[in-house]
Motif scaffolding. Sequence first.
Motif, PDB file in Angstrom:
ATOM      1  N   VAL A 101       0.837  -1.207   0.000  1.00 34.47           N
ATOM      2  CA  VAL A 101       0.000   0.000   0.000  1.00 34.47           C
ATOM      3  C   VAL A 101       0.870   1.255   0.000  1.00 34.47           C
ATOM      4  O   VAL A 101       0.594   2.233  -0.708  1.00 34.47           O
ATOM      5  CB  VAL A 101      -0.953  -0.023   1.207  1.00 34.47           C
ATOM      6  N   ALA A 102       1.956   1.255   0.785  1.00 35.47           N
ATOM      7  CA  ALA A 102       2.821   2.429   0.848  1.00 35.47           C
ATOM      8  C   ALA A 102       3.518   2.693  -0.479  1.00 35.47           C
ATOM      9  O   ALA A 102       3.768   3.848  -0.845  1.00 35.47           O
ATOM     10  CB  ALA A 102       3.846   2.244   1.967  1.00 35.47           C
ATOM     11  N   GLN A 103       3.859   1.629  -1.224  1.00 36.15           N
ATOM     12  CA  GLN A 103       4.562   1.811  -2.492  1.00 36.15           C
ATOM     13  C   GLN A 103       3.633   2.123  -3.666  1.00 36.15           C
ATOM     14  O   GLN A 103       4.055   2.790  -4.618  1.00 36.15           O
ATOM     15  CB  GLN A 103       5.372   0.553  -2.810  1.00 36.15           C
ATOM     16  N   ALA A 104       2.382   1.673  -3.633  1.00 34.01           N
ATOM     17  CA  ALA A 104       1.491   1.818  -4.784  1.00 34.01           C
ATOM     18  C   ALA A 104       0.352   2.808  -4.569  1.00 34.01           C
ATOM     19  O   ALA A 104      -0.120   3.428  -5.526  1.00 34.01           O
ATOM     20  CB  ALA A 104       0.912   0.464  -5.185  1.00 34.01           C
ATOM     21  N   MET A 109      -1.883  10.162  -6.204  1.00 29.61           N
ATOM     22  CA  MET A 109      -1.536  11.582  -6.105  1.00 29.61           C
ATOM     23  C   MET A 109      -0.849  12.113  -7.352  1.00 29.61           C
ATOM     24  O   MET A 109      -0.546  13.318  -7.420  1.00 29.61           O
ATOM     25  CB  MET A 109      -0.624  11.803  -4.896  1.00 29.61           C
ATOM     26  N   LEU A 110      -0.580  11.249  -8.317  1.00 25.47           N
ATOM     27  CA  LEU A 110       0.158  11.701  -9.498  1.00 25.47           C
ATOM     28  C   LEU A 110      -0.612  12.721 -10.320  1.00 25.47           C
ATOM     29  O   LEU A 110      -0.016  13.487 -11.077  1.00 25.47           O
ATOM     30  CB  LEU A 110       0.520  10.497 -10.380  1.00 25.47           C
ATOM     31  N   TRP A 118       6.210  11.266  -5.094  1.00 24.86           N
ATOM     32  CA  TRP A 118       7.563  10.710  -5.270  1.00 24.86           C
ATOM     33  C   TRP A 118       8.275  10.536  -3.935  1.00 24.86           C
ATOM     34  O   TRP A 118       8.935   9.522  -3.708  1.00 24.86           O
ATOM     35  CB  TRP A 118       8.367  11.639  -6.173  1.00 24.86           C
ATOM     36  N   TRP A 119       8.145  11.494  -3.041  1.00 21.96           N
ATOM     37  CA  TRP A 119       8.777  11.368  -1.731  1.00 21.96           C
ATOM     38  C   TRP A 119       8.245  10.140  -0.995  1.00 21.96           C
ATOM     39  O   TRP A 119       9.021   9.383  -0.378  1.00 21.96           O
ATOM     40  CB  TRP A 119       8.526  12.627  -0.899  1.00 21.96           C
ATOM     41  N   ILE A 120       6.933   9.926  -1.028  1.00 20.63           N
ATOM     42  CA  ILE A 120       6.351   8.779  -0.318  1.00 20.63           C
ATOM     43  C   ILE A 120       6.794   7.473  -0.963  1.00 20.63           C
ATOM     44  O   ILE A 120       7.181   6.508  -0.276  1.00 20.63           O
ATOM     45  CB  ILE A 120       4.815   8.903  -0.308  1.00 20.63           C
ATOM     46  N   VAL A 121       6.761   7.417  -2.296  1.00 17.19           N
ATOM     47  CA  VAL A 121       7.130   6.187  -2.991  1.00 17.19           C
ATOM     48  C   VAL A 121       8.612   5.877  -2.779  1.00 17.19           C
ATOM     49  O   VAL A 121       8.999   4.711  -2.541  1.00 17.19           O
ATOM     50  CB  VAL A 121       6.792   6.301  -4.487  1.00 17.19           C
ATOM     51  N   VAL A 156       5.884   7.307 -11.675  1.00 18.01           N
ATOM     52  CA  VAL A 156       6.046   8.509 -10.856  1.00 18.01           C
ATOM     53  C   VAL A 156       7.021   9.485 -11.516  1.00 18.01           C
ATOM     54  O   VAL A 156       6.779  10.702 -11.587  1.00 18.01           O
ATOM     55  CB  VAL A 156       6.519   8.123  -9.444  1.00 18.01           C
ATOM     56  N   LEU A 157       8.131   8.952 -12.025  1.00 19.28           N
ATOM     57  CA  LEU A 157       9.105   9.817 -12.688  1.00 19.28           C
ATOM     58  C   LEU A 157       8.528  10.446 -13.956  1.00 19.28           C
ATOM     59  O   LEU A 157       8.830  11.609 -14.277  1.00 19.28           O
ATOM     60  CB  LEU A 157      10.363   9.011 -13.019  1.00 19.28           C
TER      61      LEU A 157
END
Length: 463
Positions: A101-104, A109-110, A118-121, A156-157
Amino acid sequence: MTPPGALRAYPDPIMSPSPAGPPPADGLLSAARRNLRELAHGLSHASHPPTPLLAGSPRRWLRLLPYAVVVALAAVFIPVTIQVLAGDYGVPGGLAGALGVAQAAPLLMLAHRPLQAWWIVLTADVLGALVLLGQEPEPGTIWPWTPPAVVGYLFVLLALGLRESRRTVIGVWLTTGVAGLLLYALASARSGGNGVLLFVLGGLVLVIGAAVRERSEAQRRLVEQETISEAERAQRTLLEERTRIARELHDVVAHHMSVITVQADSAPYRIGGLSEEARAEFASIAAGARESLTEMRRLLSVLRSDGTRGELAPQPGLDRVQQLVEATVRAGLPAELSLEADVAEAVERGGVPQAVDLTAYRIVQEALANVVRHAPGARTRVSVTARDGHLTVLVVNDSPEIPGSALETSGTGHGLVGMRERVRLTGGTLDTGPLPDGGFRVAARLPLPPPQPPSASVTPEEP
């Protein structure tokens, strides 16, 4: 004092320091610190407001497209990431769910806050890599980034490249490389590392996103510049037409002022028994008329462009519409003229004001010129009538005989602008527009002064 025979010491010009040397140059350390501060500021401050990528699109489905994309990405990557962490890397179920969940989940928010996402991912991916150090993965698995984390991170990038500035993009790319290098240093003996792969792919995705963003920005600026240029062109056209109308109306007004001057000067000779006060009043009227003529000539010299001279021929009117139509017919345009006898009689006796007379002629002239340019060979009908205190000028043309034979496919609108300005000057109305059968219609309604009764007319006596 220096004793005799002693040597006087002079300062060496080469060894002595200069009193005013050049300012110290910016050193490498200070430049590096300044660039690092700028990168840190770019990574901590978004360069755009929290609005979606296509928020300014006129179509609703385009405005909703970013939200649909991020929801689809989150719906796909959350379960896939949890399954890969728990099945391939042996992460416990609860911890795998939290990491997945934290990674995806930040992919949602994109659409409006890609930098915060990006900071969270990045933090979640680094924590996931540290967790994987204590697990026994299946053979052939890669580290420190799992395949779902790599793909999600590339999305994200891409969002960052489409929204953020070049400085922020460079900071993101360098931070990604530093994170991968530090993780590789923690477990250099572990095989299957993909930190360099993510660094290279991330740089490529960032370059693509930045290129697309800069291209869209250039297109937007080009559209804005074209819009500004079109507005300036329309304003310049309007000013040119008004200047042209003012130059033509100068002759009309100057004629009336000249008549006033002549009548005021000749009044003492035509009318006997005038008192000194009346003679002085007529002289004052004549002087005022001459001064007005002088001011009008000065104004006309300003309105004329450099190097141009005034026309010596009188301004045309409805008495020359017949010649205009005949010249158009000789040019190959089948045109017909319907000029009522009452209109011709009113023009001869001066019942039509010169401004209205000139405006009617210019409307017919410009309308016929537009037919020649945009509908060559089309049958055209010109009608001039006088009804209910108004002069009506109507020019109607059919569709061209040969479709697509127009000399000009996109007009500048100068003719219509001139027509509107002339009609507005006389207080009339103008109606223009295409016809259902493919032709075009120009209709102008110009006001006429009310007829004067016979008793109101005064015949001046002969001097």
